[in-house]
Design a protein around this motif. Structure first.
Motif, PDB file in Angstrom:
ATOM      1  N   UNK A 197     -14.047  -5.051  15.118  1.00  0.00           N
ATOM      2  CA  UNK A 197     -15.318  -4.391  15.629  1.00  0.00           C
ATOM      3  C   UNK A 197     -14.692  -3.866  17.332  1.00  0.00           C
ATOM      4  N   UNK A 198     -13.313  -4.146  17.418  1.00  0.00           N
ATOM      5  CA  UNK A 198     -12.745  -3.782  18.692  1.00  0.00           C
ATOM      6  C   UNK A 198     -12.484  -5.035  19.382  1.00  0.00           C
ATOM      7  N   UNK A 199     -13.337  -6.282  19.329  1.00  0.00           N
ATOM      8  CA  UNK A 199     -13.147  -7.377  19.793  1.00  0.00           C
ATOM      9  C   UNK A 199     -12.616  -8.315  19.024  1.00  0.00           C
ATOM     10  N   UNK A 200     -13.345  -8.588  17.937  1.00  0.00           N
ATOM     11  CA  UNK A 200     -13.153  -9.440  17.015  1.00  0.00           C
ATOM     12  C   UNK A 200     -12.796  -8.997  15.633  1.00  0.00           C
ATOM     13  N   UNK A 201     -12.154  -9.728  14.646  1.00  0.00           N
ATOM     14  CA  UNK A 201     -11.576  -9.205  13.576  1.00  0.00           C
ATOM     15  C   UNK A 201     -11.970 -10.185  12.164  1.00  0.00           C
ATOM     16  N   UNK A 202     -12.060  -9.595  11.161  1.00  0.00           N
ATOM     17  CA  UNK A 202     -11.784 -10.509   9.785  1.00  0.00           C
ATOM     18  C   UNK A 202     -10.936 -10.223   9.041  1.00  0.00           C
ATOM     19  N   UNK A 203     -10.207 -11.007   8.279  1.00  0.00           N
ATOM     20  CA  UNK A 203      -9.284 -10.705   7.427  1.00  0.00           C
ATOM     21  C   UNK A 203     -10.049 -10.305   5.937  1.00  0.00           C
ATOM     22  N   UNK A 204      -9.603  -9.418   5.342  1.00  0.00           N
ATOM     23  CA  UNK A 204     -10.248  -8.935   4.060  1.00  0.00           C
ATOM     24  C   UNK A 204      -9.155  -9.465   2.946  1.00  0.00           C
ATOM     25  N   UNK A 205      -9.436  -9.415   1.836  1.00  0.00           N
ATOM     26  CA  UNK A 205      -8.654  -9.704   0.661  1.00  0.00           C
ATOM     27  C   UNK A 205      -7.519  -8.637   0.760  1.00  0.00           C
ATOM     28  N   UNK A 206      -6.347  -9.139   0.463  1.00  0.00           N
ATOM     29  CA  UNK A 206      -5.234  -8.522   0.393  1.00  0.00           C
ATOM     30  C   UNK A 206      -4.994  -7.835  -0.954  1.00  0.00           C
ATOM     31  N   UNK A 207      -3.921  -6.760  -1.061  1.00  0.00           N
ATOM     32  CA  UNK A 207      -3.934  -6.164  -2.421  1.00  0.00           C
ATOM     33  C   UNK A 207      -2.410  -5.405  -2.432  1.00  0.00           C
ATOM     34  N   UNK A 208      -2.237  -5.238  -3.586  1.00  0.00           N
ATOM     35  CA  UNK A 208      -0.808  -4.574  -4.080  1.00  0.00           C
ATOM     36  C   UNK A 208      -1.200  -3.340  -4.999  1.00  0.00           C
ATOM     37  N   UNK A 209      -0.618  -2.102  -4.484  1.00  0.00           N
ATOM     38  CA  UNK A 209      -0.940  -0.851  -5.309  1.00  0.00           C
ATOM     39  C   UNK A 209       0.380  -0.509  -5.990  1.00  0.00           C
ATOM     40  N   UNK A 210       0.075   0.527  -7.070  1.00  0.00           N
ATOM     41  CA  UNK A 210       1.285   1.050  -7.854  1.00  0.00           C
ATOM     42  C   UNK A 210       1.260   2.536  -7.446  1.00  0.00           C
ATOM     43  N   UNK A 211       2.339   2.954  -6.901  1.00  0.00           N
ATOM     44  CA  UNK A 211       2.433   4.372  -6.175  1.00  0.00           C
ATOM     45  C   UNK A 211       2.884   5.112  -7.192  1.00  0.00           C
ATOM     46  N   UNK A 212       3.816   4.872  -8.074  1.00  0.00           N
ATOM     47  CA  UNK A 212       4.655   5.815  -8.679  1.00  0.00           C
ATOM     48  C   UNK A 212       3.794   6.318 -10.041  1.00  0.00           C
ATOM     49  N   UNK A 213       3.995   7.458 -10.527  1.00  0.00           N
ATOM     50  CA  UNK A 213       3.403   7.925 -11.785  1.00  0.00           C
ATOM     51  C   UNK A 213       3.954   7.247 -13.137  1.00  0.00           C
ATOM     52  N   UNK A 214       5.157   6.675 -13.064  1.00  0.00           N
ATOM     53  CA  UNK A 214       5.840   6.424 -14.261  1.00  0.00           C
ATOM     54  C   UNK A 214       5.967   4.824 -14.366  1.00  0.00           C
ATOM     55  N   UNK A 215       5.926   4.270 -15.406  1.00  0.00           N
ATOM     56  CA  UNK A 215       5.838   2.805 -15.840  1.00  0.00           C
ATOM     57  C   UNK A 215       7.256   2.152 -15.253  1.00  0.00           C
TER      58      UNK A 215
END
Ligand code: AMP
Ligand code: GLY
Length: 423
Positions: free
Chosen positions: A206-224
């Protein structure tokens, strides 16, 4: 509250879906939205770069809160535009002002910020057309692979990683003297290559305080197997299994805390989401990038794990009272798998009829690139739908997503069957 969400992807549909349940919500608007958001609220057909049109919509519908999904309007100063307009000053904006948005809008700004606050990141130098020769010399001093980053926003395409010195020099020349990424590559950051596994952290402030939200991992490439071209994101999981114990504590101590105190020290007002892209090298976290918004498709696994009322959370941000907010997170894992148009991230066709959405039982389907056409829903983008499920771990959650994906169909539909393969 009357809330207007800016954007049209899976991230915005997820925000709309979750805000719909908030006790604070009176009316929901999405601009421009998609076929998914249309069911939850009112889509307003405006260009998200047209701040004057957004203003008119806000005044017409008596909107109290603006939530900005994508980075472009933030980097272009939509929050500052609202603050400077007497008629809009009472509208709360979730999303940082222009200066803070430079953390995403300029790689050099972000690097200088990290240096000032001792936040671990790859060593770097930046160059312009005038210092091209120095750039070549810097490349010669590095070991391959070479990481070249256009300084400005380049729709996720501005980072080029090359194994060969000659190619790296040619790329630097193309970026600086031939403006390969337009104005975005007037400056180029060259950095040391970091070898490790990536993940992302999300903080809401909020500009003064903060909360940690859940972390995540994404998969950016098109191929397996993470092969092929980069995309906006093909799937995500939350939480990240390796982000635990000592490593998680290092992320807090070395990265999140100095980032948040650095903003204070530098007097950079930041209201909204800080998305920290990290890489784990051996057992240490390094920052790859900052974004000033939620990720897509990370949002599709991060927000569904928040048990607290999202409208109340956003109100606490607007009132600068996040310190009194008790954030509740679901212990379960969430995964999401993106369904894309054949050909994406290169040329693809739109307008394909989507079938099977009414057969989904235990997953959430968010619309990423869809629109309604009479009584049908048709594809309207490269990333089309995204299927989120829960489970006791990410494997169980993935099984549910893949089971439900079998029921969905559109011509040339493509998706990755190996999300989480590296964990
Ligand atoms: P960015 O747009 O800065 O997130 O970069 C896009 C992708 O390039 C990242 O997700 C990483 O996979 C890769 N990348 C960026 N910087 C580095 C680095 N210094 N070392 C290794 N990989 C990197
Ligand atoms: N999924 C990566 C991003 O939103 O930037």
């Amino acid at each position: 509250m009357k809330i207007l969400i800016i954007g049209s992807g899976g991230r915005e549909h997820t925000l709309a879906h979750i805000l719909k349940k908030s006790k604070h919500l009176k009316q929901l608007f999405v601009a421009p939205g998609n076929a998914g958001t249309q069911i939850l609220g009112t889509n307003i057909d405006i260009n998200i770069s047209d701040f004057e049109a957004i203003k008119q919509a806000v005044l017409q519908h008596k909107i109290n809160m603006l939530i900005v999904g994508p980075e472009d309007p933030l980097v272009n100063g939509i929050h500052d535009f609202f603050l400077a307009d007497a008629q809009l000053q009472n509208v709360s904006v979730i999303g940082p002002q222009k200066l803070a948005a430079q953390l995403e809008g300029s790689k050099e700004f972000a690097k200088e910020f990290m240096m000032r606050h001792n936040i671990p990141t790859a060593k770097y130098q930046s160059f312009t057309a005038k210092t091209l020769t120095e750039g070549f010399a810097f490349l010669e001093s590095l070991k391959p692979p070479y990481v070249l980053k256009a300084d400005g926003l380049a729709a996720g395409k501005g980072v080029v990683i090359l194994n060969n010195l000659k190619e790296a020099k040619a790329e630097l020349n193309a970026m600086l003297t031939h403006q390969k990424f337009g104005k975005a590559s007037t400056k180029v950051v060259i950095e040391e290559f970091l070898d490790g596994i990536e993940m992302s952290c999300f903080v809401l402030t909020d500009g003064k305080n903060y909360v940690n939200l859940p972390n995540a991992k994404d998969y950016k490439r098109i191929g397996e197997g993470d092969k092929g071209l980069n995309t906006g994101g093909m799937g995500a999981i939350s939480p990240v299994p390796f982000a635990e114990g000592k490593f998680l504590a290092k992320i807090q101590e070395r990265i999140v805390k100095p980032t948040m105190s650095g903003l204070q020290k530098d007097n950079i007002s930041f209201v909204g989401f800080v998305f920290i892209g990290l890489i784990k090298v051996n057992d240490d976290p390094f920052v790859i990038e900052y974004n000033v918004r939620l990720g897509d498709p990370e949002t599709e696994v991060v927000l569904p794990r928040i048990k607290s009322d999202l409208g109340v959370l956003f109100k606490a941000v607007a009132d600068k009272k996040l310190d009194t907010f008790n954030l509740e997170i679901d212990e379960q894992s969430a995964t999401t798998v993106m369904l894309v148009s054949g050909g994406y991230p290169e040329a693809y066709e739109k307008g394909k009829t989507i079938k099977g959405l009414d057969k989904i039982e235990d997953s959430l389907v968010f619309h990423a690139g869809t629109k309604s056409n009479n009584d049908k829903i048709i594809t309207n983008g490269g990333r089309v739908l995204v299927v989120t499920s829960f489970g006791k771990d990410f494997k169980e959650a993935l099984k549910t997503s893949y089971k439900n994906i079998e029921k969905i169909h559109f011509d040339k539909m493509n998706y990755r069957k190996d999300i989480g393969f590296d964990l």
